[in-house]
Motif scaffolding. Sequence first.
Motif, PDB file in Angstrom:
ATOM      1  N   VAL A   6      -6.639 -29.537  16.551  1.00  0.00           N
ATOM      2  CA  VAL A   6      -6.487 -28.081  16.441  1.00  0.00           C
ATOM      3  C   VAL A   6      -7.820 -27.377  16.713  1.00  0.00           C
ATOM      4  O   VAL A   6      -7.867 -26.386  17.449  1.00  0.00           O
ATOM      5  CB  VAL A   6      -5.904 -27.684  15.061  1.00  0.00           C
ATOM      6  CG1 VAL A   6      -5.814 -26.167  14.926  1.00  0.00           C
ATOM      7  CG2 VAL A   6      -4.517 -28.297  14.876  1.00  0.00           C
ATOM      8  N   GLU A   7      -8.922 -27.911  16.161  1.00  0.00           N
ATOM      9  CA  GLU A   7     -10.244 -27.302  16.420  1.00  0.00           C
ATOM     10  C   GLU A   7     -10.544 -27.322  17.918  1.00  0.00           C
ATOM     11  O   GLU A   7     -11.055 -26.368  18.474  1.00  0.00           O
ATOM     12  CB  GLU A   7     -11.379 -28.063  15.708  1.00  0.00           C
ATOM     13  CG  GLU A   7     -11.498 -27.782  14.218  1.00  0.00           C
ATOM     14  CD  GLU A   7     -10.339 -28.386  13.446  1.00  0.00           C
ATOM     15  OE1 GLU A   7     -10.027 -29.562  13.705  1.00  0.00           O
ATOM     16  OE2 GLU A   7      -9.728 -27.683  12.622  1.00  0.00           O
ATOM     17  N   ARG A   8     -10.232 -28.460  18.526  1.00  0.00           N
ATOM     18  CA  ARG A   8     -10.545 -28.592  19.944  1.00  0.00           C
ATOM     19  C   ARG A   8      -9.809 -27.539  20.776  1.00  0.00           C
ATOM     20  O   ARG A   8     -10.415 -26.816  21.557  1.00  0.00           O
ATOM     21  CB  ARG A   8     -10.196 -30.007  20.434  1.00  0.00           C
ATOM     22  CG  ARG A   8     -10.484 -30.216  21.911  1.00  0.00           C
ATOM     23  CD  ARG A   8     -10.516 -31.689  22.300  1.00  0.00           C
ATOM     24  NE  ARG A   8      -9.231 -32.359  22.157  1.00  0.00           N
ATOM     25  CZ  ARG A   8      -8.205 -32.199  22.984  1.00  0.00           C
ATOM     26  NH1 ARG A   8      -8.294 -31.362  24.007  1.00  0.00           N
ATOM     27  NH2 ARG A   8      -7.071 -32.834  22.793  1.00  0.00           N
ATOM     28  N   VAL A   9      -8.475 -27.425  20.560  1.00  0.00           N
ATOM     29  CA  VAL A   9      -7.750 -26.468  21.404  1.00  0.00           C
ATOM     30  C   VAL A   9      -8.099 -25.025  21.020  1.00  0.00           C
ATOM     31  O   VAL A   9      -8.071 -24.128  21.869  1.00  0.00           O
ATOM     32  CB  VAL A   9      -6.204 -26.688  21.389  1.00  0.00           C
ATOM     33  CG1 VAL A   9      -5.868 -28.054  21.968  1.00  0.00           C
ATOM     34  CG2 VAL A   9      -5.612 -26.518  20.018  1.00  0.00           C
ATOM     35  N   ARG A  10      -8.467 -24.818  19.764  1.00  0.00           N
ATOM     36  CA  ARG A  10      -8.926 -23.492  19.359  1.00  0.00           C
ATOM     37  C   ARG A  10     -10.143 -23.090  20.210  1.00  0.00           C
ATOM     38  O   ARG A  10     -10.239 -21.974  20.695  1.00  0.00           O
ATOM     39  CB  ARG A  10      -9.353 -23.546  17.891  1.00  0.00           C
ATOM     40  CG  ARG A  10      -8.821 -22.391  17.087  1.00  0.00           C
ATOM     41  CD  ARG A  10      -9.177 -22.573  15.626  1.00  0.00           C
ATOM     42  NE  ARG A  10      -7.986 -22.788  14.837  1.00  0.00           N
ATOM     43  CZ  ARG A  10      -7.958 -23.347  13.644  1.00  0.00           C
ATOM     44  NH1 ARG A  10      -9.076 -23.797  13.095  1.00  0.00           N
ATOM     45  NH2 ARG A  10      -6.831 -23.464  12.990  1.00  0.00           N
ATOM     46  N   GLY A  11     -11.037 -24.056  20.381  1.00  0.00           N
ATOM     47  CA  GLY A  11     -12.225 -23.805  21.200  1.00  0.00           C
ATOM     48  C   GLY A  11     -11.852 -23.535  22.644  1.00  0.00           C
ATOM     49  O   GLY A  11     -12.362 -22.617  23.279  1.00  0.00           O
ATOM     50  N   GLU A  12     -10.923 -24.339  23.152  1.00  0.00           N
ATOM     51  CA  GLU A  12     -10.555 -24.204  24.566  1.00  0.00           C
ATOM     52  C   GLU A  12      -9.751 -22.929  24.854  1.00  0.00           C
ATOM     53  O   GLU A  12      -9.876 -22.334  25.906  1.00  0.00           O
ATOM     54  CB  GLU A  12      -9.710 -25.410  24.997  1.00  0.00           C
ATOM     55  CG  GLU A  12     -10.503 -26.718  25.079  1.00  0.00           C
ATOM     56  CD  GLU A  12      -9.577 -27.942  25.162  1.00  0.00           C
ATOM     57  OE1 GLU A  12     -10.109 -29.055  25.090  1.00  0.00           O
ATOM     58  OE2 GLU A  12      -8.333 -27.793  25.273  1.00  0.00           O
ATOM     59  N   ARG A  13      -8.908 -22.562  23.891  1.00  0.00           N
ATOM     60  CA  ARG A  13      -7.962 -21.469  24.167  1.00  0.00           C
ATOM     61  C   ARG A  13      -8.344 -20.151  23.498  1.00  0.00           C
ATOM     62  O   ARG A  13      -7.751 -19.102  23.791  1.00  0.00           O
ATOM     63  CB  ARG A  13      -6.556 -21.852  23.659  1.00  0.00           C
ATOM     64  CG  ARG A  13      -6.026 -23.148  24.214  1.00  0.00           C
ATOM     65  CD  ARG A  13      -4.722 -23.566  23.502  1.00  0.00           C
ATOM     66  NE  ARG A  13      -4.230 -24.862  23.940  1.00  0.00           N
ATOM     67  CZ  ARG A  13      -3.227 -25.524  23.346  1.00  0.00           C
ATOM     68  NH1 ARG A  13      -2.628 -25.011  22.289  1.00  0.00           N
ATOM     69  NH2 ARG A  13      -2.848 -26.702  23.804  1.00  0.00           N
TER      70      ARG A  13
END
Length: 404
Positions: free
Chosen positions: A385-392
Amino acid sequence: MGTQEEKISRALDGFRIEIPSWGFANTGTRFGKYLQAEAAATLEEKFADAAQVNAVTGACPTLALHVEWDLPGGVEDVGRVRELETRFGMRAGSINPNLFQAQEYKFGSICNPDAGVRRKALAHLLESVKIARELDGRDVSIWLADGSNYPGTQSISKRIGWMEEALGAAHAALAPGQRMLVEYKPFEPAFYHTDIADWGMALLLARKAGPQAVVLVDTGHHYLGQNIEQIVAWLLREGVLGGFHFNDRRYADDDLTLGSIDPYQVFRIFHEILSADGGSASGMGEAPSATGGQPAYMIDQSHNLKGKLEAMVQTVCAAQEIYARAALVDRAHLAELQDACRLVEAEECLRSAFWTDVRPAVRAWRAGRGLAEDPLTALRESGYVERVRGERGARNAGGGSSYA
Ligand code: RM4
Ligand code: MN
Ligand code: MN
């Protein structure tokens, strides 16, 4: 028969629940949207999120798709879906036509008094059937927003005829083994009459359409106090229970997390299904439905306040836990108690299964299948979730919508 652990293990081995693509996107109430940094905007992102939910739960290998939102190019987009299926190890699930978003549908889709609009709506239904066929999908799941807001403004009766025509034509296009699911809803967005308001109307329309048409029960689509498990028992008996859109509600179509308000309601629904299944608790056995197999369990929720992936994992776990409790009901003993009218004992027999803490057995089942014992913790620890939060995040910060 068998120990409680064995019963639970057998039940969970046969239990699958489908997740909705729209559950990962930014959606809102009619007053506006609260945007989430991690929300998915593309079909690729929805597939990725769904695959993550499946990775930590192992119970949801299919993703329900909404044609307008996920395949805006219609059949042309099938190739892209196929590619995503392979890339993410997820299958496309039910195909949901969208008969409510285009401006032409202001006064209805397949029930619109304008024959041109009805033709457009039917063409979309036929295209949805084709999409499902090309994806080797079984179910086309139809929900109509059709209805009216004021008495006298539409002919309820003519609209029945138009629905019969369109659903019949769509049914004729089904391949063997495909199913048409007919969903009902008593109100919203229409507030005087909706064209398929309840299970009786859905059942009659399904019957008229043909043998591959069955009824879909969205648990949020009932009046307060309605006995949903009784509807389920009837649909099972008639062999037309096609599947569920699961969610919970306090007032109406609130789309809250399954079992968050009334887990006993969900338990009673599963109990009816397992009773009709001969109590095998596999759910895969002889469930009587028009085209065989168990009813399709699907989630229809999109969370605005909870984290989307977190809420989806929580929902899958809740469904498994409640299903496991329903698998524990001693149905042979219950039948004896019912026949003898031993009321309190019968009620206690049902209640004691409901009050069993199945969580240790469910954890053990997960461990035995090589799955994370606690999917919510596994999701957190994955860092996904942190990763996609960063990406999106940056992209998702813009946009939004206001009520007026
Ligand atoms: C409706 C209904 C449909 C769903 C839409 C988004 O209330 O439940 O199944 O597709 O919402
Ligand atoms: Mn629904
Ligand atoms: Mn709904």
